[in-house]
Design a protein around this motif. Structure first.
Motif, PDB file in Angstrom:
ATOM      1  N   VAL A 162      12.302 -59.394 -64.038  1.00 32.45           N
ATOM      2  CA  VAL A 162      13.432 -58.474 -64.013  1.00 32.45           C
ATOM      3  C   VAL A 162      14.665 -59.241 -63.555  1.00 32.45           C
ATOM      4  CG1 VAL A 162      14.370 -56.410 -62.894  1.00 32.45           C
ATOM      5  CG2 VAL A 162      11.948 -56.503 -63.524  1.00 32.45           C
ATOM      6  N   VAL A 163      15.758 -59.075 -64.280  1.00 32.28           N
ATOM      7  CA  VAL A 163      17.026 -59.694 -63.909  1.00 32.28           C
ATOM      8  C   VAL A 163      17.987 -58.574 -63.529  1.00 32.28           C
ATOM      9  CG1 VAL A 163      18.950 -61.155 -64.663  1.00 32.28           C
ATOM     10  CG2 VAL A 163      16.641 -61.584 -65.533  1.00 32.28           C
ATOM     11  N   LEU A 164      18.460 -58.597 -62.292  1.00 32.21           N
ATOM     12  CA  LEU A 164      19.448 -57.620 -61.855  1.00 32.21           C
ATOM     13  C   LEU A 164      20.816 -58.095 -62.316  1.00 32.21           C
ATOM     14  CD1 LEU A 164      20.374 -55.101 -60.351  1.00 32.21           C
ATOM     15  CD2 LEU A 164      20.387 -56.463 -58.240  1.00 32.21           C
ATOM     16  N   LEU A 165      21.408 -57.329 -63.221  1.00 35.25           N
ATOM     17  CA  LEU A 165      22.707 -57.699 -63.781  1.00 35.25           C
ATOM     18  C   LEU A 165      23.865 -57.045 -63.034  1.00 35.25           C
ATOM     19  CD1 LEU A 165      21.675 -57.376 -67.503  1.00 35.25           C
ATOM     20  CD2 LEU A 165      21.910 -59.487 -66.184  1.00 35.25           C
ATOM     21  N   ALA A 166      23.661 -55.804 -62.602  1.00 33.61           N
ATOM     22  CA  ALA A 166      24.720 -55.081 -61.884  1.00 33.61           C
ATOM     23  C   ALA A 166      24.105 -53.920 -61.126  1.00 33.61           C
ATOM     24  CB  ALA A 166      25.764 -54.561 -62.864  1.00 33.61           C
ATOM     25  N   THR A 167      24.796 -53.472 -60.111  1.00 38.27           N
ATOM     26  CA  THR A 167      24.409 -52.272 -59.382  1.00 38.27           C
ATOM     27  C   THR A 167      25.659 -51.616 -58.845  1.00 38.27           C
ATOM     28  OG1 THR A 167      22.988 -51.346 -57.663  1.00 38.27           O
ATOM     29  CG2 THR A 167      24.016 -53.459 -57.178  1.00 38.27           C
ATOM     30  N   TRP A 168      25.606 -50.306 -58.717  1.00 36.14           N
ATOM     31  CA  TRP A 168      26.728 -49.572 -58.154  1.00 36.14           C
ATOM     32  C   TRP A 168      26.195 -48.327 -57.468  1.00 36.14           C
ATOM     33  CZ3 TRP A 168      25.875 -50.550 -63.276  1.00 36.14           C
ATOM     34  CH2 TRP A 168      25.516 -49.467 -64.082  1.00 36.14           C
ATOM     35  N   ARG A 169      26.995 -47.857 -56.500  1.00 40.84           N
ATOM     36  CA  ARG A 169      26.637 -46.640 -55.775  1.00 40.84           C
ATOM     37  C   ARG A 169      26.866 -45.448 -56.684  1.00 40.84           C
ATOM     38  NH1 ARG A 169      25.361 -46.908 -51.004  1.00 40.84           N
ATOM     39  NH2 ARG A 169      26.194 -45.418 -49.582  1.00 40.84           N
ATOM     40  N   LYS A 170      25.962 -44.501 -56.593  1.00 36.81           N
ATOM     41  CA  LYS A 170      26.126 -43.280 -57.374  1.00 36.81           C
ATOM     42  C   LYS A 170      27.229 -42.435 -56.760  1.00 36.81           C
ATOM     43  CE  LYS A 170      22.327 -41.258 -58.683  1.00 36.81           C
ATOM     44  NZ  LYS A 170      20.966 -40.722 -58.680  1.00 36.81           N
ATOM     45  N   ALA A 171      27.899 -41.686 -57.580  1.00 36.58           N
ATOM     46  CA  ALA A 171      28.958 -40.805 -57.099  1.00 36.58           C
ATOM     47  C   ALA A 171      28.370 -39.751 -56.167  1.00 36.58           C
ATOM     48  CB  ALA A 171      29.659 -40.143 -58.273  1.00 36.58           C
ATOM     49  N   LEU A 172      29.121 -39.381 -55.161  1.00 39.12           N
ATOM     50  CA  LEU A 172      28.639 -38.428 -54.158  1.00 39.12           C
ATOM     51  C   LEU A 172      28.175 -37.129 -54.792  1.00 39.12           C
ATOM     52  CD1 LEU A 172      28.189 -37.613 -51.232  1.00 39.12           C
ATOM     53  CD2 LEU A 172      30.577 -36.893 -51.148  1.00 39.12           C
ATOM     54  N   PHE A 173      28.946 -36.606 -55.753  1.00 33.65           N
ATOM     55  CA  PHE A 173      28.563 -35.314 -56.321  1.00 33.65           C
ATOM     56  C   PHE A 173      27.261 -35.385 -57.082  1.00 33.65           C
ATOM     57  CE2 PHE A 173      29.450 -35.974 -60.775  1.00 33.65           C
ATOM     58  CZ  PHE A 173      30.381 -36.991 -60.783  1.00 33.65           C
ATOM     59  N   ARG A 174      26.866 -36.558 -57.558  1.00 30.84           N
ATOM     60  CA  ARG A 174      25.590 -36.684 -58.250  1.00 30.84           C
ATOM     61  C   ARG A 174      24.438 -36.774 -57.267  1.00 30.84           C
ATOM     62  NH1 ARG A 174      25.273 -40.878 -62.742  1.00 30.84           N
ATOM     63  NH2 ARG A 174      23.433 -39.658 -63.137  1.00 30.84           N
ATOM     64  N   ARG A 175      24.708 -37.274 -56.063  1.00 28.98           N
ATOM     65  CA  ARG A 175      23.640 -37.403 -55.071  1.00 28.98           C
ATOM     66  C   ARG A 175      23.340 -36.086 -54.384  1.00 28.98           C
ATOM     67  NH1 ARG A 175      26.126 -42.312 -52.492  1.00 28.98           N
ATOM     68  NH2 ARG A 175      26.770 -40.766 -51.017  1.00 28.98           N
ATOM     69  N   LEU A 176      24.319 -35.213 -54.363  1.00 25.86           N
ATOM     70  CA  LEU A 176      24.113 -33.960 -53.644  1.00 25.86           C
ATOM     71  C   LEU A 176      23.267 -33.013 -54.475  1.00 25.86           C
ATOM     72  CD1 LEU A 176      27.696 -33.337 -52.251  1.00 25.86           C
ATOM     73  CD2 LEU A 176      25.706 -34.143 -51.000  1.00 25.86           C
ATOM     74  N   ASP A 177      22.145 -32.647 -53.952  1.00 33.03           N
ATOM     75  CA  ASP A 177      21.356 -31.633 -54.637  1.00 33.03           C
ATOM     76  C   ASP A 177      21.779 -30.268 -54.101  1.00 33.03           C
ATOM     77  OD1 ASP A 177      20.200 -31.429 -52.152  1.00 33.03           O
ATOM     78  OD2 ASP A 177      18.255 -32.188 -52.761  1.00 33.03           O
TER      79      ASP A 177
END
Length: 125
Positions: free
Chosen positions: A61-76
């Motif tokens: 597996v090659v990690l090419l990029a990562t980013w934090r998810k938007a707050l509104f998507r994390r909130l259930d």
């Protein structure tokens, strides 16, 4: 995956990010294939999105990029409901204080402590 995957970290992401990705791969996170690139995937957990490539030759597996998810998507729905209840309780505390400004953080933290303690007690009971 049944074994700990090998992750190539070509962009030198912090060790915590790599560990998070490895755990996601190990415990079966769902991968969404990139429709334009064979062997490329988006992987998500509650906090991050990972853009990876799985080598067809080596299987690494090659990690090419990562980013934090938007707050509104994390909130259930539950966490959104809790936040609303905290907001209402903090306003009640503000009113009880005589609507004096300068204590918003104190009111929020007190309301949060009250409501999370109640939630913990209900879960235990």
């Amino acid at each position: 995956m049944k074994r700990l995957p090998s992750v190539d970290n070509l962009r030198n992401y912090p060790a915590e990010i790599i560990k998070e990705l490895e755990e996601l791969l190990l415990w079966g996170g769902s991968a969404v294939p990139d429709p334009k690139r064979k062997g490329f995937y988006d992987l998500e957990n509650y906090k991050h999105t990972f853009y990876i490539q799985i080598s067809s030759v080596t299987g690494r597996v090659v990690l090419l990029a990562t980013w934090r998810k938007a707050l509104f998507r994390r909130l259930d729905a539950r966490s959104y409901e809790l936040e609303e209840r905290i907001r209402v309780r903090a306003y009640q505390l503000y009113e009880q204080r005589g609507k004096r400004d300068g204590h918003a953080l104190d009111d929020w933290l007190e309301a949060e402590a009250e409501l999370t303690d109640r939630r913990s007690l209900r879960a235990a009971g």
